[in-house]
Design a protein around this motif. Structure first.
Motif, short mmCIF file in Angstrom:
data_model
loop_
_atom_site.label_atom_id
_atom_site.label_comp_id
_atom_site.label_asym_id
_atom_site.label_seq_id
_atom_site.Cartn_x
_atom_site.Cartn_y
_atom_site.Cartn_z
N PRO A 1 5.02 18.11 -5.61
CA PRO A 1 3.71 17.78 -5.04
C PRO A 1 3.80 16.58 -4.09
O PRO A 1 4.69 15.76 -4.19
N ILE A 2 2.84 16.51 -3.18
CA ILE A 2 2.72 15.38 -2.27
C ILE A 2 1.79 14.38 -2.92
O ILE A 2 0.69 14.73 -3.35
N LYS A 3 2.23 13.12 -3.00
CA LYS A 3 1.41 12.09 -3.64
C LYS A 3 0.85 11.15 -2.58
O LYS A 3 1.61 10.54 -1.83
N VAL A 4 -0.48 11.07 -2.52
CA VAL A 4 -1.18 10.31 -1.49
C VAL A 4 -2.01 9.20 -2.14
O VAL A 4 -2.80 9.46 -3.05
N ALA A 5 -1.85 7.97 -1.66
CA ALA A 5 -2.70 6.86 -2.08
C ALA A 5 -3.80 6.69 -1.05
O ALA A 5 -3.53 6.67 0.15
N VAL A 6 -5.05 6.63 -1.50
CA VAL A 6 -6.18 6.43 -0.61
C VAL A 6 -6.80 5.08 -0.96
O VAL A 6 -7.25 4.87 -2.07
N SER A 95 6.77 3.06 -3.13
CA SER A 95 7.76 4.14 -3.21
C SER A 95 7.26 5.30 -4.07
O SER A 95 7.83 6.38 -4.05
N ASN A 96 6.18 5.09 -4.83
CA ASN A 96 5.60 6.15 -5.65
C ASN A 96 4.75 7.13 -4.83
O ASN A 96 4.30 8.14 -5.36
N TYR A 97 4.51 6.80 -3.57
CA TYR A 97 3.63 7.62 -2.73
C TYR A 97 4.39 8.15 -1.52
O TYR A 97 5.27 7.49 -0.98
N ASP A 98 3.96 9.33 -1.08
CA ASP A 98 4.53 9.92 0.13
C ASP A 98 3.74 9.50 1.37
O ASP A 98 4.24 9.59 2.49
N LEU A 99 2.51 9.08 1.14
CA LEU A 99 1.61 8.75 2.24
C LEU A 99 0.48 7.86 1.75
O LEU A 99 0.01 8.01 0.62
N TYR A 100 0.07 6.93 2.61
CA TYR A 100 -1.14 6.13 2.38
C TYR A 100 -2.18 6.56 3.41
O TYR A 100 -1.85 6.77 4.58
N VAL A 101 -3.43 6.66 2.97
CA VAL A 101 -4.55 6.94 3.87
C VAL A 101 -5.54 5.80 3.70
O VAL A 101 -5.98 5.51 2.58
N LEU A 102 -5.90 5.15 4.81
CA LEU A 102 -6.81 4.01 4.77
C LEU A 102 -7.88 4.14 5.84
O LEU A 102 -7.59 4.51 6.97
N ALA A 103 -9.10 3.83 5.47
CA ALA A 103 -10.19 3.73 6.45
C ALA A 103 -10.71 2.31 6.43
O ALA A 103 -11.87 2.04 6.73
N VAL A 104 -9.84 1.40 6.03
CA VAL A 104 -10.16 -0.03 5.94
C VAL A 104 -8.97 -0.83 6.43
O VAL A 104 -7.87 -0.30 6.57
N GLY A 105 -9.17 -2.10 6.66
CA GLY A 105 -8.09 -2.99 7.04
C GLY A 105 -8.32 -4.35 6.42
O GLY A 105 -9.39 -4.63 5.88
N SER A 106 -7.31 -5.20 6.48
CA SER A 106 -7.40 -6.53 5.88
C SER A 106 -7.11 -7.62 6.92
O SER A 106 -6.17 -7.50 7.70
N LYS A 107 -7.90 -8.68 6.86
CA LYS A 107 -7.65 -9.85 7.71
C LYS A 107 -6.62 -10.78 7.08
O LYS A 107 -6.02 -11.59 7.76
N ASP A 108 -6.44 -10.67 5.76
CA ASP A 108 -5.64 -11.64 5.02
C ASP A 108 -4.29 -11.13 4.53
O ASP A 108 -3.50 -11.88 3.99
N PHE A 109 -4.04 -9.84 4.67
CA PHE A 109 -2.83 -9.26 4.12
C PHE A 109 -2.09 -8.47 5.19
O PHE A 109 -2.70 -7.84 6.04
N SER A 110 -0.77 -8.49 5.13
CA SER A 110 0.03 -7.63 6.00
C SER A 110 1.43 -7.49 5.41
O SER A 110 1.86 -8.31 4.60
N LEU A 111 2.10 -6.45 5.81
CA LEU A 111 3.49 -6.23 5.43
C LEU A 111 4.30 -6.12 6.70
O LEU A 111 3.88 -5.46 7.65
N SER A 112 5.46 -6.77 6.73
CA SER A 112 6.28 -6.69 7.93
C SER A 112 7.22 -5.49 7.89
O SER A 112 7.53 -4.91 8.90
N LYS A 113 7.65 -5.11 6.70
CA LYS A 113 8.52 -3.95 6.56
C LYS A 113 7.85 -2.97 5.61
O LYS A 113 7.48 -3.33 4.49
N PHE A 114 7.73 -1.74 6.09
CA PHE A 114 7.04 -0.74 5.29
C PHE A 114 7.60 0.62 5.64
O PHE A 114 7.67 0.99 6.80
#
Length: 182
Positions: A1-6, A95-114
Motif C-alpha cells: 500500500p501507499i502510505k500518505v501523511a496529510v 521514512s514511514n510515509y511515501d508522500l506528504y500532502v499539505l495545504a498549510v505551511g509554517s513560518k517557524d519550521f523548516s527542513l533543509s534535507k528531506f
C-alpha cells in the motif's frame, strides 16, 4: 500500500465515505489540544476543520484501485495556532510515509534535507499571511521533492478560467486543480 501523511488543521475521518482500498487511520493530534469529541462541532465553514475539507477532497479524487493508507496529522491547536514542535513531530518519522500532502505551511519550521516527496498547496493571502511571508515548505519550491499546487477558478457567466487571485507566488505553482473540486 501507499502510505500518505496529510498535515493540516483538524480532521474527522469517520465522516468521510471512501472506497474499501482506502484506509484512514486515527488522527494524530500533534498539538495535544483537540478532544475526542471535536468532530461533534464539525462545520464546513469552521477553519478549524480545513483539514477535513482537504482530506475529503483528496479521498474523493484518489484511484480506488490502489491500496492507500492515509495518516491525518493535526499541526494546529484547537484555537488555530501551530507550534514548531507540532511540525517537528509530524516529520520525525518521515521514512514511514511515501508522500506528504499539505495545504498549510509554517513560518517557524523548516527542513533543509528531506527525501519523502511533498505535495503542498501554494501560499495564499490570509490570516497573518502576506506577500512577504516565508512559509515552509512553500518557500522550498525549488527542491525536487516538493511539488507546489494551486487552485484555479472555473469559467463562469462573466469571466473565463483564471488563477485563484489569493495565490501569493503564482510563479511557483507547478500544477493547478479546479477550486470546484469541493
Amino acid at each position: 500500500p501507499i502510505k500518505v501523511a496529510v498535515l493540516d488543521t483538524y480532521f474527522c475521518p469517520k465522516l468521510i465515505t471512501h472506497s474499501k482500498n482506502i484506509k484512514i487511520l486515527e488522527v494524530i493530534d500533534n498539538s495535544n489540544t483537540h478532544s475526542t469529541d471535536s468532530c461533534s462541532s464539525f462545520s464546513k465553514t469552521n477553519r478549524l476543520f480545513h483539514g477535513q475539507w482537504v482530506l475529503e477532497n483528496l479521498v474523493n479524487n484518489l484511484s480506488s484501485s490502489v491500496e492507500i493508507i492515509i495518516q491525518p496529522i493535526s499541526v494546529f491547536s484547537s484555537s488555530g495556532f501551530q507550534s514548531k514542535n507540532s511540525w517537528k513531530e509530524a516529520f520525525k518519522d518521515s521514512s514511514n510515509y511515501d508522500l506528504y500532502v499539505l495545504a498549510v505551511g509554517s513560518k517557524d519550521f523548516s527542513l533543509s534535507k528531506f527525501t519523502t516527496p511533498i505535495i503542498v498547496a501554494s501560499s495564499t493571502y490570509g490570516k497573518g499571511i502576506n506577500k512577504k511571508s516565508n512559509l515552509w515548505p512553500q518557500s522550498a519550491y525549488k527542491d525536487l521533492n516538493i511539488v507546489t499546487i494551486g487552485s484555479y477558478l472555473e469559467k463562469d457567466e462573466d469571466l473565463g478560467t483564471r488563477e485563484d487571485f489569493n495565490i501569493i507566488h503564482k510563479d511557483r505553482v507547478e500544477y493547478y486543480f479546479s477550486e470546484g473540486l469541493a
